[in-house]
Design a protein around this motif. Structure first.
Motif, PDB file in Angstrom:
ATOM      1  N   ALA A 136     -13.655   0.098   9.884  1.00  0.00           N
ATOM      2  CA  ALA A 136     -14.306  -0.923   9.058  1.00  0.00           C
ATOM      3  C   ALA A 136     -13.519  -1.210   7.772  1.00  0.00           C
ATOM      4  O   ALA A 136     -14.015  -1.890   6.879  1.00  0.00           O
ATOM      5  CB  ALA A 136     -15.721  -0.469   8.718  1.00  0.00           C
ATOM      6  N   ARG A 137     -12.303  -0.643   7.700  1.00  0.00           N
ATOM      7  CA  ARG A 137     -11.441  -0.794   6.528  1.00  0.00           C
ATOM      8  C   ARG A 137     -12.104  -0.275   5.242  1.00  0.00           C
ATOM      9  O   ARG A 137     -11.805  -0.722   4.150  1.00  0.00           O
ATOM     10  CB  ARG A 137     -11.020  -2.261   6.330  1.00  0.00           C
ATOM     11  CG  ARG A 137     -10.103  -2.743   7.429  1.00  0.00           C
ATOM     12  CD  ARG A 137      -9.554  -4.121   7.142  1.00  0.00           C
ATOM     13  NE  ARG A 137      -8.616  -4.492   8.196  1.00  0.00           N
ATOM     14  CZ  ARG A 137      -7.290  -4.315   8.128  1.00  0.00           C
ATOM     15  NH1 ARG A 137      -6.740  -3.800   7.054  1.00  0.00           N
ATOM     16  NH2 ARG A 137      -6.523  -4.662   9.132  1.00  0.00           N
ATOM     17  N   ARG A 138     -13.029   0.675   5.402  1.00  0.00           N
ATOM     18  CA  ARG A 138     -13.641   1.303   4.217  1.00  0.00           C
ATOM     19  C   ARG A 138     -12.876   2.599   3.961  1.00  0.00           C
ATOM     20  O   ARG A 138     -13.373   3.704   4.190  1.00  0.00           O
ATOM     21  CB  ARG A 138     -15.126   1.547   4.476  1.00  0.00           C
ATOM     22  CG  ARG A 138     -15.933   0.226   4.439  1.00  0.00           C
ATOM     23  CD  ARG A 138     -17.296   0.369   5.079  1.00  0.00           C
ATOM     24  NE  ARG A 138     -17.965   1.602   4.697  1.00  0.00           N
ATOM     25  CZ  ARG A 138     -18.815   2.260   5.501  1.00  0.00           C
ATOM     26  NH1 ARG A 138     -19.082   1.798   6.711  1.00  0.00           N
ATOM     27  NH2 ARG A 138     -19.388   3.365   5.093  1.00  0.00           N
ATOM     28  N   CYS A 186      -5.458   8.309   5.582  1.00  0.00           N
ATOM     29  CA  CYS A 186      -6.509   8.235   4.559  1.00  0.00           C
ATOM     30  C   CYS A 186      -6.081   8.939   3.276  1.00  0.00           C
ATOM     31  O   CYS A 186      -6.295   8.430   2.165  1.00  0.00           O
ATOM     32  CB  CYS A 186      -7.797   8.869   5.084  1.00  0.00           C
ATOM     33  SG  CYS A 186      -8.516   7.957   6.444  1.00  0.00           S
ATOM     34  N   CYS A 207     -10.344  10.030  -5.126  1.00  0.00           N
ATOM     35  CA  CYS A 207     -11.735  10.375  -4.869  1.00  0.00           C
ATOM     36  C   CYS A 207     -11.945  11.765  -5.434  1.00  0.00           C
ATOM     37  O   CYS A 207     -11.399  12.733  -4.931  1.00  0.00           O
ATOM     38  CB  CYS A 207     -11.976  10.332  -3.359  1.00  0.00           C
ATOM     39  SG  CYS A 207     -13.023  11.604  -2.671  1.00  0.00           S
ATOM     40  N   GLN A 230     -15.192   4.589   9.565  1.00  0.00           N
ATOM     41  CA  GLN A 230     -14.954   3.983   8.252  1.00  0.00           C
ATOM     42  C   GLN A 230     -13.567   3.356   8.170  1.00  0.00           C
ATOM     43  O   GLN A 230     -13.375   2.306   7.566  1.00  0.00           O
ATOM     44  CB  GLN A 230     -15.159   5.046   7.154  1.00  0.00           C
ATOM     45  CG  GLN A 230     -16.635   5.405   6.999  1.00  0.00           C
ATOM     46  CD  GLN A 230     -16.865   6.721   6.270  1.00  0.00           C
ATOM     47  OE1 GLN A 230     -16.044   7.637   6.319  1.00  0.00           O
ATOM     48  NE2 GLN A 230     -18.004   6.815   5.586  1.00  0.00           N
ATOM     49  N   ASP A 237     -14.204   5.288   1.538  1.00  0.00           N
ATOM     50  CA  ASP A 237     -15.297   6.066   2.128  1.00  0.00           C
ATOM     51  C   ASP A 237     -14.739   7.080   3.130  1.00  0.00           C
ATOM     52  O   ASP A 237     -15.219   8.209   3.229  1.00  0.00           O
ATOM     53  CB  ASP A 237     -16.281   5.140   2.858  1.00  0.00           C
ATOM     54  CG  ASP A 237     -17.021   4.224   1.881  1.00  0.00           C
ATOM     55  OD1 ASP A 237     -17.044   4.561   0.674  1.00  0.00           O
ATOM     56  OD2 ASP A 237     -17.552   3.191   2.321  1.00  0.00           O
TER      57      ASP A 237
END
Lengths: 460, 284
Positions: free
Chosen positions: A67-69, A119, A129, A64, A72
């Motif tokens: 994918a630069r997510r 993160c 989150c 993730q 997530d």
């Protein structure tokens, strides 16, 4: 073509950082994180997940990040770990996830810890989150001690919909994360942020609670808690038992670090708690706490900060990064050396008499036993000594809870898989069970205990 | 947050506070202590409890204004204000039994923690001889309370301005020499007073308990700053004490350790006094 080396993390230069308490590593940028994430082989058997005491789905979160997510990615981490900003900074990854990383067989392993930290820090700067909380179950759990084990148990059980109250002895939550690990390694604002996030899920934290005196574990059970988790840690400092150890100027690492971290003595007299360091400081021990103490001494103004350790460099129990940072900062390592007497004048420490050691045959721990070299005694002039040779179990709960089986060292006996103690409804985990270990091992124990507590209160 | 329910001045520089802490009040026993912290920048200070009122949830403390924190508490914390942190009870309670006749000796502000012990011992059936000493009459307090709680009560002042002239050890010696059977002695006060009393009772072979107020941070067994030597072994005043066998305590070490931060304490107090006088000047 996979790059052989990890993307380096920017750090404060040693000559600057020994004059301040700011964090040493600066963390990855988004681009750096993506670059590092690209190194991951995404192995199907994922040995890293087994190497993680809380079982984070590491390949998934790294994919993730790649994918630069990022949102997530942090959600993936938080599904398994309530304190990622902490773990990304203080876990001994080289012995855990990174130690078994497939890439590490030939090259440097993926910098999993740095990515975890990235993160968590990304989340702090962007949208938080907030994990989902299940509907209230009506079950109540008391957690004693707001350290890594207790916070993990609380986070896990709250998410399952149970009502959780943490009883903390000190005036802030966090345990060793607040009083022990220094600001320059784990900023207190970051710990505070992770604890706030737990509270937002509905975990209640009561500070200044002397469980074992004001209320006992039995009182808690009688007052309607369906289960109690004891995570009171290894609080009682060990000393060497050599002459002169009670002189002024000899600190336990707990006292030295608590004054500095919890009580902000590095900002005395703006803050009311003082600390004395002097010019020459010696720290006895070779673990992370010893590294923390010796590096703290430098930042408090010591000109010379030495580490005295009775074994050799190979046996240093500290994380590789901590020993590396300590060396960069000019900590003087006196290895294969052991203090045998503290020397004083008018009640104040002025020196320490040491003896050289050599390594003999392996002992119970599998490490070669250090043996004194006869006639090799010598003296070092010091103003302050810090004893960082470990802590015994915090005595308050074990001593006041009838029916709780203890080891001969006073640790609570608990099933390593469930945390179940000899007393019905009472679970335990972390250093109070294992003796002094790591933050993440305590969190792993907390996680397993949370599953067992959930089963216990749900079946009741 | 813990509200101050009452505050009064007992003598110059000595104040009595009742602080709301129902959980502590409900569980505390004679001989135990609490740790409080005034505000975010404050230090944690240990204070021995004088009384606990289970109905109001009030814990009574006597505070001698010796340093920055205690001065600040006296100057800036009034009834209705709150102290930020209040944790307790801490330490082991007094071992209260029927010893027959006991002598309870208090010096200076040490008579405050002695008071609940006197009451507990009396309640357990002991004949209690109380001996308290002050530097002078103006520093005396709890006179009535002690008179009522003790079977016999002797007051001493260094200058003779109240009661007998001399030290608490003088009447203690008289009681011991009188041939009365004394089962146990408590001595609570400055380290030097506890040392002198313990040396005296050792001559007569009378078991003696002292309460040690060494430097503490957490007060819960974690820092080891409060360690003292008792019978040659290091003990933590916070969890092994605060009461110990006076015949075994190394009082010289205690006094040396109590004085370790004297410079910093003076610096902190001077800074506070300068700040206070500046703000007063600013106000006028």
């Amino acid at each position: 073509m996979t790059r052989e080396k990890q993307v380096p993390m920017r750090e404060q230069a040693p000559e600057d950082r020994i004059r301040n308490f700011d964090e040493v590593p600066r963390g990855y940028t988004e681009d750096e994180a993506v670059l590092e994430a690209e190194r991951c082989l995404q192995c199907r058997n994922a040995p890293c997940v087994d190497g993680c005491p809380v079982g984070i789905d590491i390949p998934r979160f790294i994919e993730q990040v790649k994918a630069r997510r990022f949102a997530d990615a942090i959600a993936t981490i938080k599904a398994a770990n309530a304190l990622p900003a902490v773990c990304g900074r203080v876990c001994p990854q080289e012995n855990q996830c990174q130690g078994v990383c497939t890439l590490g067989i030939r090259f440097e392993p993926v910098a999993i810890g740095r990515l975890e930290r990235f993160c968590a820090d990304w989340e702090a700067e962007h949208e938080p989150c907030c994990p989902e909380v299940a509907a209230d179950t009506g079950k109540r759990v008391a957690v004693i001690g707001a350290g890594p084990a207790g916070l993990t148990v609380a986070g896990e059980l709250r998410r399952l919909g149970h009502e959780v109250t943490i009883f903390e002895l000190l005036h802030v939550a966090g345990g060793v994360l607040m009083y022990g690990i220094p600001e320059f390694r784990l900023p207190k604002a970051i710990v505070g942020r992770e604890i706030d996030a737990l509270c937002q899920t509905g975990v209640k934290i009561k500070v200044n609670q002397v469980i074992g005196q004001a209320q006992t574990v039995d009182d808690l059970l009688e007052s309607g808690f369906d289960a109690v988790f004891v995570g009171t840690g290894a609080g009682l400092p060990r000393f060497l038992g050599v002459p002169g150890e009670n002189l002024n100027g000899v600190y336990s690492a707990n006292e030295f670090l608590t004054r500095t971290n919890l009580m902000s003595a590095y900002r005395f007299p703006e803050y009311d708690t003082p600390i004395k360091v002097g010019r020459r400081v010696i720290t006895v021990g070779g673990g992370n706490v010893a590294m923390d103490s010796s590096r703290t001494a430098l930042r408090l103004g010591a000109e010379t900060s030495m580490i005295v350790y009775r074994r050799s460099e190979e046996e240093l129990p500290a994380r590789a990064e901590e020993a590396h940072h300590a060396k960069e900062e000019g900590i003087d390592f006196r290895l294969l050396t052991n203090p045998i007497e503290f020397l004083g004048e008018d009640g104040r420490l002025v020196g320490v008499r040491c003896i050289r050691m050599e390594l003999g045959t392996p002992d119970d721990s599998g490490r070669r036993r250090p043996v004194p070299v006869e006639g090799s005694e010598f003296e070092i002039d010091v103003d302050t000594a810090v004893i960082a040779v470990g802590n015994g179990p915090h005595p308050l709960v074990p001593q006041t809870t009838p029916g709780l089986d203890l080891t001969r060292w006073g640790n609570i006996v608990a099933d390593p898989e469930t945390g179940q103690t000899s007393k019905a409804g009472v679970f335990a985990g972390g250093d109070i069970v294992t003796g002094a270990a790591t933050v993440i091992e305590a969190m792993g124990a907390g996680k397993r205990a949370a599953a067992a507590i959930d089963a216990h209160v749900t079946s009741a | 947050m813990h509200r101050i329910l009452s505050k009064r001045t007992l003598a110059p520089g000595i104040r009595e506070y009742v602080i709301e802490a129902p959980e502590v009040a409900a569980s505390a026993k004679a001989g135990q202590f609490i740790v409080l912290r005034l505000h975010e920048r404050g230090e944690r200070i240990p204070l021995t409890m004088v009384n606990c009122d289970q109905e109001t949830g009030g814990v009574t403390l006597v505070v001698q204004e010796v340093g920055k924190t205690t001065r600040e508490m006296g100057d800036r914390f009034e009834v209705g204000d709150s102290v930020l942190d209040f944790a307790g009870p801490l330490g082991r309670p007094t071992e209260v039994e029927n010893y027959g006749t006991v002598v309870c000796v208090g010096g200076g502000v040490g008579i405050a923690p002695l008071y609940p012990i006197v009451r507990a011992l009396r309640k357990a059936g002991n004949t209690v001889v109380g001996i308290v000493g002050y530097r002078s009459r103006d520093l005396s307090f709890y006179d009535e309370e002690f008179r009522e709680a003790c079977d016999e009560f002797i007051v001493m002042t260094n200058d003779g301005s109240l009661g007998g002239k001399g030290f608490v050890s003088d009447p203690l010696r008289e009681v011991l020499e009188s041939g009365r059977s004394v089962g146990h002695v408590w001595a609570i006060g400055p380290a030097i007073m506890m040392k002198v009393c313990s040396e005296l009772t050792r001559e007569f072979g009378v078991p003696t308990t002292v309460s040690l107020n060494s430097v503490m941070i957490d007060g819960t067994g974690m820092c080891g700053g409060c360690r003292v030597e008792v019978g040659g072994v290091a003990r933590f005043a916070c969890v092994d004490g605060p009461e110990f066998d006076g015949h075994k305590v190394d009082f010289d070490l205690l006094m040396s350790r109590q004085g370790y931060y004297a410079e910093e304490e003076a610096c902190s107090l001077d800074r506070y006094l300068a700040e206070t006088s500046n703000s007063e000047k600013g106000a006028t």
